[in-house]
Scaffold this motif. Sequence first.
Motif: not given
Length: 317
Positions: A63, A71, A204, A207-208, A210-213
């Motif tokens: 990545n 994480r 979790d 991950d959130g 990352i999703e929301n940058k």
Amino acid sequence: MERLLAAGSDGERDDAFKAAAPTNAARPVAAMTGAHKELSSLLKAVQRTLHEKDLEFRSKEVNPGLSGVRRFWIVESAEQVAAEIKQRYTFFKSKVPATYDFKTMYSNLDQGLLRKGLGRAIREAFEHAGKELVINKSGSSFADAEDDDKVYSLSMVEELVEFVVDNAYVEQGGRALRQVRGIPMGGNASPDIANLYCYSVEADYIDGLIENKDWGRLKELCSAARYIDDFLVWDTTPPPEELYGMSYAKTSDNDDDVPFIGMRIRTERHETPKNNWVRLSVYDKAANWKFKPTRFTHGHTAAPSTQGPGILKGMMQ
């Protein structure tokens, strides 16, 4: 059911334990040592696999855009944290450390949330490993099973978790009581259960982000560490309490001098960053007590004789 006083509830009446059988019922085995030891071994393999996955996840090769994002925050010793600080000394000497800990973690874990979180972590490890979970003379690991190995499927591990969580009993006043909130503090698997539950929350949460940058928050948590119920973070705070279903409190009054699992972390910052420094040493908790502790047990101690050598060794260190 009658409410009873729960251990670790700081004197408040609590319903962590509920009557499970009448007085004349056969007394259940409270410790379930065998099941706890077996589960502990299995969950340690799960933790190792999740750690391996995290190392791969934050590598530049896998990545490139998320290099360093962590994480998996679980640490096993102060030496592990000290090694990272020494390895990344230039980075850490410009940061402000802070430590937090959960209030009575073992007795406050919500069993419903615990099952869900633990289940997610175990499934993630199975999916990443792509192999069976086995126990043999060498210990536990995800590997191709051999003839003498004891093999565990995902459902078998989940059933063992359910069994251990659902069958924690104590005896009080001739009554058998089942623990309906939290997990036994002295259980062999309890630290592993708590660790993996918190891992599921933290992974979790990351991950959130990352999703929301949310790159700023991700960068803040790239050096977070947790030893069961103790946090170490730098220039930030842990994830919100409500995500864990438990409250935590800051344990370091002076951010230039914080304790973490027996280690003392001292920092000093100057106008010229290159002159900043971090010092690590052994933390003597007793030095801050307002009374002189008795370091040696009395000759007529009630401690079992089998524990004598361990107690003596601890007192002499």
